[in-house]
Motif scaffolding. Structure first.
Motif, mmCIF file in Angstrom:
data_model
loop_
_atom_site.group_PDB
_atom_site.id
_atom_site.type_symbol
_atom_site.label_atom_id
_atom_site.label_comp_id
_atom_site.label_asym_id
_atom_site.label_seq_id
_atom_site.Cartn_x
_atom_site.Cartn_y
_atom_site.Cartn_z
ATOM 1 N N GLU A 69 2.390 -3.922 7.689
ATOM 2 C CA GLU A 69 2.334 -2.413 8.118
ATOM 3 C C GLU A 69 2.585 -1.604 6.891
ATOM 4 N N LEU A 70 3.648 -1.731 6.154
ATOM 5 C CA LEU A 70 4.262 -0.933 5.007
ATOM 6 C C LEU A 70 3.140 -0.589 4.166
ATOM 7 N N ARG A 71 2.243 -1.716 3.847
ATOM 8 C CA ARG A 71 1.124 -1.663 2.860
ATOM 9 C C ARG A 71 0.105 -0.781 3.494
ATOM 10 N N ALA A 72 -0.193 -0.876 4.821
ATOM 11 C CA ALA A 72 -1.290 -0.065 5.360
ATOM 12 C C ALA A 72 -0.938 1.528 5.227
ATOM 13 N N GLU A 73 0.459 1.666 5.665
ATOM 14 C CA GLU A 73 0.952 3.138 5.821
ATOM 15 C C GLU A 73 1.182 3.674 4.472
ATOM 16 N N MET A 74 1.716 2.983 3.343
ATOM 17 C CA MET A 74 1.970 3.823 2.088
ATOM 18 C C MET A 74 1.048 3.532 1.083
ATOM 19 N N ASP A 75 -0.194 2.620 1.463
ATOM 20 C CA ASP A 75 -1.097 2.354 0.572
ATOM 21 C C ASP A 75 -0.639 1.479 -0.582
ATOM 22 N N GLU A 134 9.411 5.253 -4.008
ATOM 23 C CA GLU A 134 8.061 5.614 -3.671
ATOM 24 C C GLU A 134 7.111 4.966 -4.777
ATOM 25 N N ARG A 148 12.118 3.187 9.044
ATOM 26 C CA ARG A 148 10.630 2.490 8.744
ATOM 27 C C ARG A 148 10.773 1.143 8.372
ATOM 28 N N GLU A 188 15.352 8.011 6.997
ATOM 29 C CA GLU A 188 13.799 7.650 7.408
ATOM 30 C C GLU A 188 13.551 6.252 7.102
#
Length: 447
Positions: free
Chosen positions: A207-213, A180, A148, A144
Protein backbone atom coordinates in the motif's frame (compact mmCIF):
# COMPACT_ATOMS: atom_id res chain seq x y z
CA UNK A 1 11.76 11.01 -20.62
CA UNK A 2 14.88 9.32 -19.20
CA UNK A 3 15.19 5.56 -19.57
CA UNK A 4 17.80 5.42 -16.80
CA UNK A 5 16.71 3.10 -13.95
CA UNK A 6 16.53 4.61 -10.50
CA UNK A 7 19.25 2.26 -9.25
CA UNK A 8 21.89 0.49 -11.31
CA UNK A 9 24.79 -1.68 -10.18
CA UNK A 10 27.76 -2.44 -12.41
CA UNK A 11 30.24 -5.11 -11.34
CA UNK A 12 29.69 -4.40 -7.65
CA UNK A 13 32.15 -6.34 -5.53
CA UNK A 14 32.62 -6.34 -1.79
CA UNK A 15 35.47 -8.33 -0.26
CA UNK A 16 36.44 -8.48 3.40
CA UNK A 17 39.89 -9.25 4.74
CA UNK A 18 39.94 -11.87 7.47
CA UNK A 19 42.69 -11.78 10.13
CA UNK A 20 43.81 -8.38 8.86
CA UNK A 21 44.83 -7.10 12.28
CA UNK A 22 47.93 -5.92 14.08
CA UNK A 23 48.79 -9.43 15.25
CA UNK A 24 48.75 -10.70 11.67
CA UNK A 25 51.02 -7.88 10.56
CA UNK A 26 53.49 -8.72 13.33
CA UNK A 27 53.32 -12.45 12.54
CA UNK A 28 53.89 -13.17 8.84
CA UNK A 29 52.95 -16.82 9.42
CA UNK A 30 49.32 -15.77 10.02
CA UNK A 31 47.58 -15.76 6.65
CA UNK A 32 45.24 -12.92 5.72
CA UNK A 33 42.35 -14.33 3.70
CA UNK A 34 39.79 -12.64 1.48
CA UNK A 35 36.06 -13.24 1.97
CA UNK A 36 34.34 -12.68 -1.38
CA UNK A 37 30.93 -11.70 0.01
CA UNK A 38 29.69 -10.00 -3.17
CA UNK A 39 31.52 -10.75 -6.39
CA UNK A 40 30.65 -8.81 -9.53
CA UNK A 41 26.92 -8.06 -9.36
CA UNK A 42 25.13 -6.27 -12.21
CA UNK A 43 21.59 -5.21 -11.34
CA UNK A 44 19.06 -2.48 -12.02
CA UNK A 45 15.83 -1.40 -10.35
CA UNK A 46 13.29 0.63 -12.29
CA UNK A 47 11.60 3.53 -10.51
CA UNK A 48 8.31 2.62 -8.85
CA UNK A 49 8.93 -1.13 -8.91
CA UNK A 50 9.81 -3.74 -6.31
CA UNK A 51 12.74 -6.06 -7.01
CA UNK A 52 13.14 -9.13 -4.83
CA UNK A 53 16.66 -10.34 -4.08
CA UNK A 54 16.53 -13.95 -2.89
CA UNK A 55 18.97 -16.63 -1.86
CA UNK A 56 20.17 -18.72 1.06
CA UNK A 57 21.60 -17.17 4.20
CA UNK A 58 25.21 -16.18 3.64
CA UNK A 59 24.94 -15.62 -0.11
CA UNK A 60 25.72 -11.89 0.19
CA UNK A 61 22.24 -10.30 0.03
CA UNK A 62 22.60 -8.10 3.10
CA UNK A 63 26.16 -7.12 2.22
CA UNK A 64 24.96 -6.05 -1.22
CA UNK A 65 22.15 -4.01 0.35
CA UNK A 66 24.54 -2.19 2.67
CA UNK A 67 26.89 -1.54 -0.24
CA UNK A 68 24.01 -0.10 -2.29
CA UNK A 69 23.24 2.35 0.52
CA UNK A 70 26.93 3.17 0.98
CA UNK A 71 26.95 1.80 4.51
CA UNK A 72 29.79 -0.35 3.19
CA UNK A 73 32.33 0.82 0.63
CA UNK A 74 32.46 -1.26 -2.53
CA UNK A 75 35.76 -2.99 -3.25
CA UNK A 76 35.13 -2.65 -6.98
CA UNK A 77 32.33 -1.59 -9.29
CA UNK A 78 29.88 1.29 -9.33
CA UNK A 79 26.46 2.01 -7.84
CA UNK A 80 24.43 4.50 -9.86
CA UNK A 81 21.46 6.38 -8.41
CA UNK A 82 19.61 8.48 -10.99
CA UNK A 83 22.68 8.14 -13.18
CA UNK A 84 25.17 9.38 -10.56
CA UNK A 85 27.89 7.09 -9.23
CA UNK A 86 27.44 6.90 -5.46
CA UNK A 87 30.90 5.39 -4.99
CA UNK A 88 32.40 8.74 -5.99
CA UNK A 89 30.27 10.79 -3.55
CA UNK A 90 31.84 12.86 -0.81
CA UNK A 91 30.73 12.30 2.79
CA UNK A 92 28.40 15.30 2.55
CA UNK A 93 26.84 13.95 -0.64
CA UNK A 94 26.34 10.54 1.01
CA UNK A 95 24.53 12.15 3.92
CA UNK A 96 22.25 13.95 1.50
CA UNK A 97 21.68 10.70 -0.42
CA UNK A 98 20.37 9.02 2.73
CA UNK A 99 17.32 11.25 2.63
CA UNK A 100 16.66 9.67 -0.79
CA UNK A 101 17.28 6.06 0.29
CA UNK A 102 16.46 4.29 3.53
CA UNK A 103 16.73 0.80 4.96
CA UNK A 104 14.31 -1.40 6.91
CA UNK A 105 16.25 -3.96 8.92
CA UNK A 106 15.37 -7.55 9.75
CA UNK A 107 15.15 -7.13 13.52
CA UNK A 108 13.20 -4.00 14.48
CA UNK A 109 14.02 -4.38 18.17
CA UNK A 110 17.79 -4.13 17.65
CA UNK A 111 17.49 -1.42 14.99
CA UNK A 112 15.36 0.91 17.13
CA UNK A 113 16.94 2.94 19.92
CA UNK A 114 15.40 1.51 23.12
CA UNK A 115 15.71 4.90 24.88
CA UNK A 116 13.79 6.81 22.22
CA UNK A 117 10.05 7.20 22.11
CA UNK A 118 8.36 6.60 18.78
CA UNK A 119 7.99 10.35 18.30
CA UNK A 120 11.68 11.01 18.83
CA UNK A 121 12.56 8.06 16.57
CA UNK A 122 10.59 9.71 13.76
CA UNK A 123 11.37 13.36 14.43
CA UNK A 124 15.16 13.13 14.71
CA UNK A 125 15.83 11.98 11.12
CA UNK A 126 13.53 14.75 9.88
CA UNK A 127 15.56 17.31 11.80
CA UNK A 128 18.87 15.88 10.52
CA UNK A 129 17.73 16.10 6.89
CA UNK A 130 15.92 19.43 7.21
CA UNK A 131 12.39 18.11 6.75
CA UNK A 132 9.64 20.18 8.34
CA UNK A 133 9.50 23.90 9.14
CA UNK A 134 9.56 23.55 12.91
CA UNK A 135 9.54 21.12 15.80
CA UNK A 136 5.75 21.28 15.87
CA UNK A 137 5.56 20.62 12.13
CA UNK A 138 7.79 17.56 12.49
CA UNK A 139 5.67 16.30 15.38
CA UNK A 140 2.57 16.62 13.20
CA UNK A 141 4.33 14.69 10.44
CA UNK A 142 5.27 11.96 12.95
CA UNK A 143 1.64 11.66 14.01
CA UNK A 144 0.59 11.30 10.37
CA UNK A 145 3.25 8.65 9.79
CA UNK A 146 2.18 6.42 12.67
CA UNK A 147 -1.39 6.60 11.40
CA UNK A 148 -0.18 5.74 7.93
CA UNK A 149 1.57 2.57 9.10
CA UNK A 150 -1.44 1.38 11.08
CA UNK A 151 -0.62 2.68 14.56
CA UNK A 152 -2.25 5.51 16.51
CA UNK A 153 -1.26 8.83 18.07
CA UNK A 154 -1.34 7.14 21.48
CA UNK A 155 1.76 5.16 20.45
CA UNK A 156 3.98 8.22 19.98
CA UNK A 157 5.06 8.39 23.62
CA UNK A 158 5.87 4.68 23.91
CA UNK A 159 9.26 2.95 23.72
CA UNK A 160 10.17 -0.10 21.55
CA UNK A 161 9.89 -2.62 24.41
CA UNK A 162 6.21 -1.73 24.79
CA UNK A 163 5.36 -3.04 21.30
CA UNK A 164 4.93 -6.44 19.70
CA UNK A 165 7.27 -7.51 16.91
CA UNK A 166 4.81 -6.50 14.19
CA UNK A 167 4.23 -3.11 15.80
CA UNK A 168 7.97 -2.51 16.12
CA UNK A 169 8.38 -3.27 12.43
CA UNK A 170 5.65 -0.72 11.65
CA UNK A 171 7.63 1.84 13.66
CA UNK A 172 10.78 0.89 11.69
CA UNK A 173 8.88 1.37 8.43
CA UNK A 174 7.59 4.76 9.62
CA UNK A 175 11.15 5.78 10.51
CA UNK A 176 12.36 4.83 7.03
CA UNK A 177 9.57 6.91 5.48
CA UNK A 178 10.16 9.89 7.79
CA UNK A 179 12.71 11.46 5.43
CA UNK A 180 10.45 10.94 2.38
CA UNK A 181 12.77 8.59 0.46
CA UNK A 182 12.41 7.42 -3.11
CA UNK A 183 14.25 4.13 -2.54
CA UNK A 184 13.65 1.73 0.33
CA UNK A 185 15.87 -1.30 0.92
CA UNK A 186 13.98 -3.86 3.02
CA UNK A 187 16.36 -6.48 4.42
CA UNK A 188 14.35 -9.55 5.50
CA UNK A 189 11.68 -7.24 6.99
CA UNK A 190 9.22 -10.02 7.88
CA UNK A 191 11.41 -13.06 8.58
CA UNK A 192 11.31 -12.51 12.36
CA UNK A 193 7.51 -12.21 12.44
CA UNK A 194 4.67 -14.70 12.71
CA UNK A 195 3.01 -15.67 9.44
CA UNK A 196 -0.18 -13.70 10.14
CA UNK A 197 1.85 -10.60 11.02
CA UNK A 198 4.02 -11.11 7.92
CA UNK A 199 0.93 -10.76 5.74
CA UNK A 200 -0.01 -7.50 7.47
CA UNK A 201 3.45 -5.99 6.97
CA UNK A 202 3.59 -7.11 3.33
CA UNK A 203 0.18 -5.57 2.67
CA UNK A 204 1.36 -2.37 4.35
CA UNK A 205 4.49 -2.19 2.18
CA UNK A 206 2.40 -2.80 -0.93
CA UNK A 207 0.00 0.00 0.00
CA UNK A 208 2.78 2.44 0.88
CA UNK A 209 4.57 1.76 -2.39
CA UNK A 210 1.42 2.69 -4.31
CA UNK A 211 0.64 5.74 -2.18
CA UNK A 212 4.18 7.17 -2.11
CA UNK A 213 5.48 5.86 -5.46
CA UNK A 214 8.32 4.07 -3.70
CA UNK A 215 10.98 1.92 -5.30
CA UNK A 216 11.78 -1.10 -3.13
CA UNK A 217 14.68 -3.52 -3.09
CA UNK A 218 13.18 -6.39 -1.08
CA UNK A 219 15.62 -8.94 0.33
CA UNK A 220 14.44 -12.35 1.47
CA UNK A 221 15.38 -16.02 1.61
CA UNK A 222 11.69 -16.96 1.23
CA UNK A 223 10.38 -17.07 -2.34
CA UNK A 224 6.78 -17.38 -1.18
CA UNK A 225 7.10 -13.99 0.52
CA UNK A 226 8.77 -12.46 -2.52
CA UNK A 227 5.96 -13.71 -4.75
CA UNK A 228 3.42 -11.62 -2.85
CA UNK A 229 5.09 -8.24 -3.21
CA UNK A 230 7.74 -8.16 -5.96
CA UNK A 231 7.47 -7.28 -9.65
CA UNK A 232 10.81 -8.88 -10.49
CA UNK A 233 13.18 -11.31 -8.81
CA UNK A 234 16.95 -11.63 -8.81
CA UNK A 235 18.30 -14.93 -7.47
CA UNK A 236 21.66 -14.78 -5.72
CA UNK A 237 24.08 -17.59 -4.95
CA UNK A 238 27.47 -17.27 -3.27
CA UNK A 239 27.93 -13.58 -4.04
CA UNK A 240 26.61 -13.61 -7.61
CA UNK A 241 23.24 -13.15 -9.31
CA UNK A 242 22.43 -16.31 -11.25
CA UNK A 243 18.96 -15.44 -12.60
CA UNK A 244 16.82 -12.34 -13.10
CA UNK A 245 13.24 -12.25 -14.40
CA UNK A 246 9.72 -11.11 -13.69
CA UNK A 247 8.20 -12.78 -10.66
CA UNK A 248 5.82 -14.74 -12.88
CA UNK A 249 8.64 -16.03 -15.07
CA UNK A 250 10.74 -17.11 -12.09
CA UNK A 251 7.88 -19.19 -10.71
CA UNK A 252 6.52 -20.52 -13.99
CA UNK A 253 9.70 -20.93 -16.03
CA UNK A 254 12.86 -20.97 -13.87
CA UNK A 255 15.97 -21.38 -15.99
CA UNK A 256 18.75 -21.92 -13.46
CA UNK A 257 18.89 -25.18 -11.45
CA UNK A 258 19.30 -23.22 -8.22
CA UNK A 259 16.16 -21.22 -8.92
CA UNK A 260 14.33 -24.47 -9.63
CA UNK A 261 15.47 -25.82 -6.28
CA UNK A 262 14.10 -22.73 -4.51
CA UNK A 263 10.80 -22.89 -6.38
CA UNK A 264 10.39 -26.62 -5.72
CA UNK A 265 10.88 -26.08 -1.99
CA UNK A 266 7.87 -23.75 -1.63
CA UNK A 267 5.07 -25.51 0.27
CA UNK A 268 1.77 -25.72 -1.60
CA UNK A 269 -1.70 -26.29 -0.16
CA UNK A 270 -2.82 -28.10 -3.31
CA UNK A 271 -3.14 -31.84 -2.48
CA UNK A 272 -3.06 -32.72 -6.17
CA UNK A 273 0.30 -31.04 -6.73
CA UNK A 274 2.65 -33.95 -7.36
CA UNK A 275 5.70 -32.02 -8.48
CA UNK A 276 9.01 -33.37 -7.24
CA UNK A 277 10.85 -31.45 -4.56
CA UNK A 278 14.51 -30.99 -5.44
CA UNK A 279 16.65 -31.36 -2.33
CA UNK A 280 20.04 -29.72 -2.11
CA UNK A 281 22.65 -31.50 -0.07
CA UNK A 282 25.96 -30.30 1.21
CA UNK A 283 26.82 -26.91 2.61
CA UNK A 284 27.17 -23.64 0.77
CA UNK A 285 30.88 -23.39 -0.13
CA UNK A 286 32.91 -20.82 1.73
CA UNK A 287 33.20 -17.39 0.06
CA UNK A 288 36.86 -17.47 1.07
CA UNK A 289 37.55 -20.09 -1.58
CA UNK A 290 34.55 -20.33 -3.92
CA UNK A 291 34.40 -23.21 -6.42
CA UNK A 292 35.91 -22.79 -9.86
CA UNK A 293 33.70 -22.52 -12.93
CA UNK A 294 30.04 -22.32 -11.99
CA UNK A 295 29.89 -21.70 -8.26
CA UNK A 296 26.81 -23.88 -7.92
CA UNK A 297 28.33 -26.96 -9.50
CA UNK A 298 29.31 -28.58 -6.17
CA UNK A 299 25.61 -28.82 -5.19
CA UNK A 300 23.90 -28.73 -8.57
CA UNK A 301 21.44 -31.54 -9.39
CA UNK A 302 22.14 -31.03 -13.10
CA UNK A 303 25.93 -30.74 -13.37
CA UNK A 304 26.85 -31.51 -16.99
CA UNK A 305 28.50 -34.83 -17.80
CA UNK A 306 30.64 -35.56 -20.90
CA UNK A 307 28.80 -36.51 -24.08
CA UNK A 308 29.86 -40.14 -23.77
CA UNK A 309 28.62 -40.53 -20.19
CA UNK A 310 25.69 -42.95 -20.03
CA UNK A 311 25.60 -43.95 -16.37
CA UNK A 312 23.04 -41.47 -15.06
CA UNK A 313 23.15 -38.22 -13.14
CA UNK A 314 23.25 -39.85 -9.68
CA UNK A 315 26.44 -41.75 -10.39
CA UNK A 316 27.99 -38.75 -12.12
CA UNK A 317 27.33 -36.44 -9.18
CA UNK A 318 28.70 -38.96 -6.71
CA UNK A 319 31.85 -39.40 -8.79
CA UNK A 320 32.37 -35.63 -8.83
CA UNK A 321 31.64 -35.43 -5.12
CA UNK A 322 34.19 -38.16 -4.44
CA UNK A 323 36.77 -36.28 -6.47
CA UNK A 324 36.19 -33.20 -4.30
CA UNK A 325 36.54 -35.26 -1.11
CA UNK A 326 39.88 -36.62 -2.31
CA UNK A 327 41.11 -33.14 -3.20
CA UNK A 328 40.07 -31.82 0.22
CA UNK A 329 41.79 -34.67 2.05
CA UNK A 330 38.51 -36.05 3.41
CA UNK A 331 39.07 -39.62 2.20
CA UNK A 332 41.32 -41.22 4.85
CA UNK A 333 42.68 -44.70 4.10
CA UNK A 334 44.50 -45.01 7.44
CA UNK A 335 41.34 -44.35 9.42
CA UNK A 336 39.42 -46.88 7.31
CA UNK A 337 42.15 -49.49 7.81
CA UNK A 338 41.90 -49.04 11.59
CA UNK A 339 38.12 -49.29 11.43
CA UNK A 340 38.27 -52.54 9.46
CA UNK A 341 40.95 -53.98 11.75
CA UNK A 342 38.81 -53.20 14.78
CA UNK A 343 36.19 -55.55 13.37
CA UNK A 344 38.69 -58.40 13.25
CA UNK A 345 41.09 -59.61 10.60
CA UNK A 346 43.93 -57.93 8.76
CA UNK A 347 42.58 -55.84 5.88
CA UNK A 348 44.82 -55.51 2.84
CA UNK A 349 44.96 -52.51 0.49
CA UNK A 350 42.19 -53.83 -1.72
CA UNK A 351 39.91 -54.23 1.28
CA UNK A 352 40.56 -50.62 2.29
CA UNK A 353 39.90 -49.34 -1.24
CA UNK A 354 36.63 -51.31 -1.50
CA UNK A 355 35.45 -50.04 1.90
CA UNK A 356 36.23 -46.43 0.97
CA UNK A 357 34.33 -46.82 -2.29
CA UNK A 358 31.35 -48.21 -0.41
CA UNK A 359 31.39 -45.43 2.19
CA UNK A 360 32.00 -42.40 -0.01
CA UNK A 361 30.32 -43.35 -3.29
CA UNK A 362 27.81 -46.19 -2.91
CA UNK A 363 26.43 -45.12 0.47
CA UNK A 364 27.82 -41.68 1.06
CA UNK A 365 26.52 -39.84 -1.97
CA UNK A 366 24.43 -36.72 -2.16
CA UNK A 367 21.32 -38.01 -0.40
CA UNK A 368 20.76 -39.20 3.14
CA UNK A 369 19.54 -42.74 2.53
CA UNK A 370 19.78 -43.79 -1.11
CA UNK A 371 22.59 -45.96 -2.39
CA UNK A 372 23.68 -46.22 -5.99
CA UNK A 373 24.86 -49.10 -8.06
CA UNK A 374 28.21 -48.14 -9.52
CA UNK A 375 28.66 -49.47 -13.08
CA UNK A 376 31.72 -51.59 -13.80
CA UNK A 377 33.72 -49.05 -15.86
CA UNK A 378 33.16 -46.31 -13.25
CA UNK A 379 33.97 -48.65 -10.39
CA UNK A 380 37.20 -49.65 -12.08
CA UNK A 381 38.40 -46.04 -12.34
CA UNK A 382 37.40 -45.25 -8.75
CA UNK A 383 39.22 -48.29 -7.39
CA UNK A 384 42.28 -47.41 -9.46
CA UNK A 385 42.36 -43.93 -7.94
CA UNK A 386 41.70 -45.35 -4.48
CA UNK A 387 44.62 -47.75 -4.83
CA UNK A 388 46.88 -44.77 -5.52
CA UNK A 389 45.44 -42.99 -2.50
CA UNK A 390 45.96 -46.03 -0.26
CA UNK A 391 49.58 -46.15 -1.49
CA UNK A 392 49.97 -42.55 -0.29
CA UNK A 393 50.00 -40.86 -3.70
CA UNK A 394 47.08 -38.44 -3.44
CA UNK A 395 48.31 -36.31 -6.36
CA UNK A 396 48.22 -39.30 -8.70
CA UNK A 397 44.74 -40.22 -7.44
CA UNK A 398 43.53 -36.68 -8.10
CA UNK A 399 45.02 -36.71 -11.60
CA UNK A 400 43.28 -40.00 -12.40
CA UNK A 401 39.93 -38.71 -11.15
CA UNK A 402 40.33 -35.43 -13.05
CA UNK A 403 41.07 -37.37 -16.21
CA UNK A 404 37.96 -39.55 -15.84
CA UNK A 405 35.45 -37.15 -14.28
CA UNK A 406 35.54 -33.57 -15.48
CA UNK A 407 32.68 -31.20 -16.27
CA UNK A 408 32.43 -27.91 -18.08
CA UNK A 409 30.55 -26.72 -14.98
CA UNK A 410 33.67 -26.95 -12.83
CA UNK A 411 36.19 -25.69 -15.38
CA UNK A 412 34.47 -22.77 -17.14
CA UNK A 413 32.56 -19.74 -15.88
CA UNK A 414 29.11 -19.74 -17.52
CA UNK A 415 27.98 -16.80 -19.62
CA UNK A 416 24.85 -14.68 -19.13
CA UNK A 417 22.06 -15.90 -21.39
CA UNK A 418 18.98 -13.94 -22.43
CA UNK A 419 16.18 -16.49 -22.35
CA UNK A 420 13.24 -14.10 -22.67
CA UNK A 421 12.26 -10.47 -22.46
CA UNK A 422 14.28 -9.25 -19.49
CA UNK A 423 14.86 -12.84 -18.36
CA UNK A 424 18.53 -13.70 -17.93
CA UNK A 425 20.29 -16.66 -16.33
CA UNK A 426 23.89 -17.77 -15.86
CA UNK A 427 24.16 -21.49 -16.59
CA UNK A 428 25.98 -23.78 -19.00
CA UNK A 429 22.72 -25.66 -19.58
CA UNK A 430 21.49 -22.67 -21.59
CA UNK A 431 24.34 -23.05 -24.06
CA UNK A 432 23.12 -24.67 -27.29
CA UNK A 433 25.87 -27.27 -26.92
CA UNK A 434 24.29 -28.51 -23.70
CA UNK A 435 20.60 -27.87 -24.30
CA UNK A 436 18.54 -30.83 -23.19
CA UNK A 437 21.20 -32.21 -20.85
CA UNK A 438 18.72 -32.09 -17.99
CA UNK A 439 14.97 -32.59 -17.72
CA UNK A 440 13.76 -30.51 -14.81
CA UNK A 441 11.56 -32.36 -12.32
CA UNK A 442 9.34 -29.27 -12.03
CA UNK A 443 6.23 -30.10 -14.01
CA UNK A 444 5.67 -26.47 -14.98
CA UNK A 445 9.06 -26.14 -16.64
CA UNK A 446 9.44 -26.90 -20.31
CA UNK A 447 13.07 -27.23 -21.36
Amino acid sequence: MSTEPLLRLEGVTKHFLQNDDLLSRLRPDREVTTVRAVDGVDLSVEEGTTLGLVGESGCGKSTLAETVLQLLEATEGAVYYRGEDLTEYTDAQRRAFRSEAQMIFQDPFSSLNPRYTVERTLVEPMAVHGIGDSRADRADRAAELVERVGLGAEHLDRHPHEFSGGQRQRVAIARALAVEPNLVVADEPVSALDVSVQAQILNLLRELRAEMDLTILFISHDLSVVRQICDEVAVMYLGQVVERATTEAVFEDPQHPYTEVLVSSIPTPDPTDDREKITLTGDVPTPIDPPSGCRFHTRCPAVIAPDDWDHGQDVWRRALRFKELVADGDVRPAAMREQLAAGGGSPDDDDVAEALLEEHVVEGGLTDSDTVSVPGPVREVLLEALSMLVDGDRAAAQDRLDEAFSSVCESQIPAHYEVGDGHTAVCHLLDDDHAGDWDSPLASVDR
